[in-house]
Scaffold this active site. Structure first.
Site, PDB file in Angstrom:
ATOM      1  N   CYS A 213     -21.406   9.105 -16.971  1.00 12.28           N
ATOM      2  CA  CYS A 213     -20.624  10.336 -16.920  1.00 12.28           C
ATOM      3  C   CYS A 213     -21.195  11.378 -17.874  1.00 12.28           C
ATOM      4  CB  CYS A 213     -19.171  10.049 -17.281  1.00 12.28           C
ATOM      5  SG  CYS A 213     -18.333   8.947 -16.129  1.00 12.28           S
TER       6      CYS A 213
ATOM      7  N   HIS B 229     -21.383   3.807 -19.939  1.00 12.70           N
ATOM      8  CA  HIS B 229     -20.467   4.896 -20.253  1.00 12.70           C
ATOM      9  C   HIS B 229     -21.203   6.053 -20.929  1.00 12.70           C
ATOM     10  CE1 HIS B 229     -16.565   3.505 -19.072  1.00 12.70           C
ATOM     11  NE2 HIS B 229     -16.607   2.405 -19.810  1.00 12.70           N
TER      12      HIS B 229
END
Length: 408
Positions: A255, A199
């Site tokens: 991301c 993440h």
């Protein structure tokens, strides 16, 4: 939950750490003092959204081009043909230019020295925003580095959240220590490699070096307690100490990772050094604000308005600050999974969950091993084209001749 390994490490392999019986408690892991204890996360730490969901149906690799891989000739010709092997990087010192101080020099790495790799894969097992392909990414990347580029297993540190050894869990403290280990005592022509699959997110910029007003962050497995890791900190640990001629190749499959190491030179798919177009970005922000208002998303309106004002007030100065303070005489090259404003996707390939960038990077170099930096960027994008909205990015610590042979 996908938790398969396509090429498990050999028995007893501990990813570069001391033998298992010596691992805990370690006297001095990585041969340097332990990182200071981590306090509670800052107030702006937030859980990453549930991004990187699987597309449906699962995508297949992009179709092959008519010839092994077609690239344009260097220059401005519109004709296409299979090129010769690109030239290798020069060995002499190079001038920066491009707005950096006139006396600055950098040096490409021949990548003929010692090799060392840090591979981090976090599925966030048992947490609300669990991923499925990150541990597989690390397993596949370690095999690829070993078989194709000669990285020895004992010179790799593997941090994944499915391991029993406390030193091998990707906590914030372990990640920061491992980053220090990666660059410790690096010499010219050494080849270092960092791979992060997990993440990523964004947090308000506090030092004025980001054009969009936000720093990129990555989330360790214990981010809810220890907080995230900011791009400024990663740059200070892994880029700033490097000597001229040391190569650090970085893959951030997460991301909002476009500038996750704060490297100041970002290149387009045409090989052109990108400059911020504040007028265009401001117009996009205005359109986003109008769209958010129409949907009743008042928080989106507020965030967009703040971003618009920050860009208008300090965009140019942030660009100059980044170039003047984040350049490096070392040879640091990064491929990131998406722009700062985009999310990255999981995919399903060869019977297992994978991160899209990690899969495309390995597949491109297996198919076409002798590519230039520009060709590699475009072939990675071609693997993902039409299946994902994310646009992988190429950035560097110095002005990069993108037509040189990609070496590692």
């Amino acid at each position: 939950m996908y938790h398969r390994h396509s090429a498990p490490p050999p028995p007893g392999w501990s990813g570069g750490y001391p033998p298992r019986q010596q691992q805990w408690p370690p006297p001095q892991p990585y041969e340097y003092p332990p990182y200071p204890p981590q306090g509670p996360p800052p107030a702006h730490t937030f859980p990453p959204p549930a991004h990187r969901d699987y597309p449906s149906p699962y995508p297949t690799p992009p179709p092959h081009s008519p010839s092994p891989y077609q690239h344009p000739h260097h220059g401005h010709s519109q004709s296409w043909s299979v090129p010769a092997v690109p030239p290798r990087p020069p060995l002499e010192a190079q001038q920066f230019g491009n707005g950096a101080p006139s006396h600055y020099r950098f040096q490409y790495s021949a990548c003929t020295g010692r090799r060392r790799a840090l591979l981090i894969g976090i599925n966030y097992i048992g947490q609300p925003n669990q991923l499925r392909g990150c541990i597989n990414d690390v397993t596949n990347m370690s095999t690829f580095l070993h078989e194709r580029y000669g990285y020895r297993r004992e010179d790799m540190v593997i941090l994944t959240d499915d391991q029993k050894n406390p030193l091998s869990i990707p906590t914030k403290a372990n990640i920061l220590r491992a980053m220090q280990w990666l660059v410790k005592d690096a010499q010219p022509n050494d080849s270092l490699f960092l791979h992060f699959s997990g993440h990523g997110g964004r947090t308000p910029d506090l030092d004025g070096d980001e054009e969009d007003g936000y720093d990129d962050v990555i989330y360790p497995v214990d981010y809810r307690v220890a907080g995230h890791i900011v791009d400024d900190e990663m740059h200070n640990i892994m880029v700033r100490p490097l000597r001229p001629g040391v190569r650090l190749t970085v893959i951030f499959d997460s991301c909002h990772s476009g500038t996750a190491l704060d490297l100041p030179y970002v290149y387009s798919t045409q090989g052109i050094l990108k400059e911020p177009n504040l007028a265009k970005e401001a117009a996009q922000d205005l359109f986003s604000a109008i769209s958010s208002y129409g949907k009743g998303d008042l928080s989106g309106v507020a965030m967009t308005a703040i971003g618009f004002l920050k860009k208008a007030a300090k965009g140019d100065s942030a660009r100059q600050r980044t170039v003047m303070t984040k350049t490096s005489p070392a040879d640091v090259v990064m491929f990131s999974g998406s722009k700062d404003t985009q999310t990255s996707a999981d995919t399903f390939q060869d019977g297992e969950a994978r991160g899209a960038l990690s899969w495309a990077f390995i597949k491109s170099l297996k198919q076409w091993p002798n590519q230039s930096y520009l060709q590699l960027l475009n072939s990675i994008r071609a693997q993902l084209d039409g299946k994902y909205t994310q646009k992988p990015q190429l950035s560097c610590s110095h002005p990069l001749d993108v037509n040189l042979l990609f070496v590692m």
